[in-house]
Scaffold this motif. Sequence first.
Motif, PDB file in Angstrom:
ATOM      1  N   PRO A 103      35.407  17.785 103.402  1.00  0.00           N
ATOM      2  CA  PRO A 103      35.992  16.217 103.531  1.00  0.00           C
ATOM      3  C   PRO A 103      36.051  15.179 104.271  1.00  0.00           C
ATOM      4  N   ASP A 104      34.385  14.735 104.583  1.00  0.00           N
ATOM      5  CA  ASP A 104      33.725  13.506 104.527  1.00  0.00           C
ATOM      6  C   ASP A 104      33.637  12.864 104.314  1.00  0.00           C
ATOM      7  N   ASP A 105      33.161  11.646 104.738  1.00  0.00           N
ATOM      8  CA  ASP A 105      32.350  10.469 103.279  1.00  0.00           C
ATOM      9  C   ASP A 105      30.415  10.220 103.823  1.00  0.00           C
ATOM     10  N   ALA A 106      29.799  10.262 103.061  1.00  0.00           N
ATOM     11  CA  ALA A 106      27.998  10.325 102.459  1.00  0.00           C
ATOM     12  C   ALA A 106      28.130   9.458 103.561  1.00  0.00           C
ATOM     13  N   LEU A 107      28.131   9.061 104.651  1.00  0.00           N
ATOM     14  CA  LEU A 107      27.371   7.694 105.588  1.00  0.00           C
ATOM     15  C   LEU A 107      27.740   8.731 107.107  1.00  0.00           C
ATOM     16  N   THR A 108      28.725   9.611 107.082  1.00  0.00           N
ATOM     17  CA  THR A 108      29.035   9.901 108.857  1.00  0.00           C
ATOM     18  C   THR A 108      29.001  11.259 108.204  1.00  0.00           C
ATOM     19  N   ALA A 109      29.126  12.501 107.375  1.00  0.00           N
ATOM     20  CA  ALA A 109      29.005  13.690 107.411  1.00  0.00           C
ATOM     21  C   ALA A 109      27.666  14.088 107.894  1.00  0.00           C
ATOM     22  N   GLU A 110      27.514  15.476 108.583  1.00  0.00           N
ATOM     23  CA  GLU A 110      26.425  16.149 110.050  1.00  0.00           C
ATOM     24  C   GLU A 110      26.638  17.627 108.878  1.00  0.00           C
ATOM     25  N   LEU A 111      25.693  18.023 108.216  1.00  0.00           N
ATOM     26  CA  LEU A 111      24.904  19.367 108.287  1.00  0.00           C
ATOM     27  C   LEU A 111      23.824  19.804 109.447  1.00  0.00           C
ATOM     28  N   ASP A 112      24.101  21.173 109.726  1.00  0.00           N
ATOM     29  CA  ASP A 112      22.912  21.258 110.429  1.00  0.00           C
ATOM     30  C   ASP A 112      22.317  22.476 110.831  1.00  0.00           C
ATOM     31  N   VAL A 113      21.714  21.832 108.179  1.00  0.00           N
ATOM     32  CA  VAL A 113      20.466  22.897 108.128  1.00  0.00           C
ATOM     33  C   VAL A 113      19.729  21.412 107.287  1.00  0.00           C
ATOM     34  N   GLU A 114      18.760  21.681 107.223  1.00  0.00           N
ATOM     35  CA  GLU A 114      17.020  21.426 106.548  1.00  0.00           C
ATOM     36  C   GLU A 114      17.792  21.555 104.860  1.00  0.00           C
ATOM     37  N   LEU A 115      17.656  20.696 104.390  1.00  0.00           N
ATOM     38  CA  LEU A 115      17.597  21.159 102.754  1.00  0.00           C
ATOM     39  C   LEU A 115      17.445  20.209 102.154  1.00  0.00           C
ATOM     40  N   ASP A 116      17.584  21.715 100.869  1.00  0.00           N
ATOM     41  CA  ASP A 116      16.310  21.706  99.407  1.00  0.00           C
ATOM     42  C   ASP A 116      16.634  19.916  98.467  1.00  0.00           C
ATOM     43  N   ALA A 117      17.518  20.130  98.943  1.00  0.00           N
ATOM     44  CA  ALA A 117      18.016  18.950  97.922  1.00  0.00           C
ATOM     45  C   ALA A 117      19.392  18.126  98.176  1.00  0.00           C
ATOM     46  N   VAL A 118      19.220  16.888  97.494  1.00  0.00           N
ATOM     47  CA  VAL A 118      20.791  16.062  98.110  1.00  0.00           C
ATOM     48  C   VAL A 118      20.653  15.856  96.442  1.00  0.00           C
ATOM     49  N   VAL A 119      22.111  15.915  95.759  1.00  0.00           N
ATOM     50  CA  VAL A 119      22.159  15.485  94.141  1.00  0.00           C
ATOM     51  C   VAL A 119      23.523  14.393  95.023  1.00  0.00           C
ATOM     52  N   LEU A 120      22.841  12.876  94.056  1.00  0.00           N
ATOM     53  CA  LEU A 120      24.257  11.873  94.067  1.00  0.00           C
ATOM     54  C   LEU A 120      24.181  11.879  92.661  1.00  0.00           C
ATOM     55  N   PHE A 121      25.343  12.318  91.970  1.00  0.00           N
ATOM     56  CA  PHE A 121      25.922  12.113  90.802  1.00  0.00           C
ATOM     57  C   PHE A 121      27.159  11.264  90.526  1.00  0.00           C
ATOM     58  N   ASN A 122      26.994  10.212  89.995  1.00  0.00           N
ATOM     59  CA  ASN A 122      27.788   9.195  89.490  1.00  0.00           C
ATOM     60  C   ASN A 122      28.514   8.301  90.866  1.00  0.00           C
ATOM     61  N   LEU A 123      27.394   8.095  90.748  1.00  0.00           N
ATOM     62  CA  LEU A 123      27.508   8.064  92.806  1.00  0.00           C
ATOM     63  C   LEU A 123      27.414   6.394  93.438  1.00  0.00           C
ATOM     64  N   ILE A 124      26.077   6.163  93.404  1.00  0.00           N
ATOM     65  CA  ILE A 124      25.336   4.952  94.551  1.00  0.00           C
ATOM     66  C   ILE A 124      25.951   4.339  93.680  1.00  0.00           C
ATOM     67  N   PHE A 157      37.221  -0.923  88.546  1.00  0.00           N
ATOM     68  CA  PHE A 157      36.351  -0.174  89.627  1.00  0.00           C
ATOM     69  C   PHE A 157      35.294  -1.080  89.844  1.00  0.00           C
ATOM     70  N   ASP A 158      34.953  -1.531  90.753  1.00  0.00           N
ATOM     71  CA  ASP A 158      33.843  -2.311  91.249  1.00  0.00           C
ATOM     72  C   ASP A 158      32.168  -2.261  91.466  1.00  0.00           C
ATOM     73  N   CYS A 159      31.996  -2.295  90.875  1.00  0.00           N
ATOM     74  CA  CYS A 159      30.196  -1.382  91.315  1.00  0.00           C
ATOM     75  C   CYS A 159      28.490  -1.842  91.107  1.00  0.00           C
ATOM     76  N   TYR A 160      28.000  -1.735  91.788  1.00  0.00           N
ATOM     77  CA  TYR A 160      26.338  -2.923  92.069  1.00  0.00           C
ATOM     78  C   TYR A 160      26.075  -1.937  91.463  1.00  0.00           C
ATOM     79  N   VAL A 161      25.132  -3.381  90.583  1.00  0.00           N
ATOM     80  CA  VAL A 161      23.912  -3.081  89.119  1.00  0.00           C
ATOM     81  C   VAL A 161      22.823  -2.479  91.136  1.00  0.00           C
ATOM     82  N   ILE A 162      22.364  -1.443  89.956  1.00  0.00           N
ATOM     83  CA  ILE A 162      21.002  -0.601  90.777  1.00  0.00           C
ATOM     84  C   ILE A 162      19.932  -0.899  89.587  1.00  0.00           C
ATOM     85  N   SER A 163      18.530  -1.589  89.329  1.00  0.00           N
ATOM     86  CA  SER A 163      17.962  -1.349  88.345  1.00  0.00           C
ATOM     87  C   SER A 163      16.789   0.035  88.937  1.00  0.00           C
ATOM     88  N   ASP A 164      15.771   0.871  87.564  1.00  0.00           N
ATOM     89  CA  ASP A 164      14.884   1.267  88.026  1.00  0.00           C
ATOM     90  C   ASP A 164      14.543   0.528  89.423  1.00  0.00           C
TER      91      ASP A 164
END
Length: 314
Positions: A169-190, A279-286
Motif C-alpha cells: 500500500p505504498d506510493d511509487a516514489l517511496t516504495a522500497e523493495l529488497d530484490v533486484e528487478l527484471d522489470a518495472v511495469v507502469l501502465f496507465n500511470l506516468i 483528471f488532470d494529466c501531463y502530456v509526455i511526447s515520445d
Amino acid sequence: MRRTPPHPPHLPDLRAGLGSGATRASRPRRRRAGDRLPGRGGLRHLWGLPEQDLPNTATSVVSDLRERTPMNETARAEHGLGYAVNAPYYDLIFPAPVRATLEGALQTLLPNARAVAEIGPGTGIFTEALARLLGPKAEIFAIEPARIMRAALMTRLARLPEANVTVLPDDALTAELDVELDAVVLFNLIMHFGPDDRARLWRKWAGALRPGGTLIMETQFPQKATAVPEAIVPGGVLGRHRYDTVARADVIDQDRIRWLMTYRTWAGNDLVRTETADFDCYVISDELLAQELSAAGLVPHPAAPADIQAWQRP
C-alpha cells in the motif's frame, strides 16, 4: 493503437501530487438511447446544484470546485470522489484492444522474468496477466496505495492461489523493495507525474533494475496538449445493464490536459445512471520521454512492440 483516456489516472500523491479534480455522481431521470448527454438542466441533477447557481459549462463547475476543495487524489477517494467513482467501472470500461496490446507486450518482453514490480496496478488486470504469464516461481510486487483499488486488486488475487504477488500500500516514489528487478511495469500511470517527479521516478526504478532489466509503459496519448473531442468508448455488460464511457479532454496549459469522463449505465435503451470524474494529466511526447529515460541511464529495448515504450538498464 490509439490511446484511450486514462483508466483511471492513478493517484497524484502516488505519482505526482497534482491538484485535486472534482467528481460527483447522480441518478438522473431515465433517458433514451440517442438522447444528448445532460446539458445545463442535466448538470443540475449531476451536481445537485440549484439551477441559478450553475455556471455555463461543466468545465467551470469543475474548476470552481477544484479551487474550493484542494485535496489530493487519495483524500478525494476517501471522501467518495475520484477513484471512488471510477473503481466500480474500471474492468468493465477498459477497452479490449488496449488490454490485448498491453498484455501482448508483457508476453513479448517478459517471458522469463522472475522479479517484477507493477506500479499502480489498479484493480489488477495486468497483475493477473503477469501472474498467469510468469507462474508461481516469479515474484510480483503490486504497489497500489488507493484503498478502493487495492480492495479490488486483493479480491482478484485471492481467487488465484498460485499467484506469487505481494501487494504493497505504498506510493511509487517511496516504495522500497529488497530484490533486484527484471522489470518495472507502469501502465496507465506516468501522465500523473510532473517533470520533477518523473525525474525522481526514473532514477528510482532504473536503479532498482538488474543489468538488462526492463522498464515498460505505453506510448502516451495525446502527444501534445490538444483538446480531444468527445467520444463514446464501449464497455461491458453485467446482467441487464451495459456500460460505456463518454470521454473528452480539454487543454489546461502547454503541458497538461483535463480528461472529463462520464460513466453511463444502460438498461436496454434507457440511460439509468451517470457518474462523472475529471483528471488532470501531463502530456509526455515520445521525444520528451526518450530524453528523460536516457538521462536516467536507460537505453531503448530492441524488441519493443509498436505503441510500447520499453527501456533497459545497460
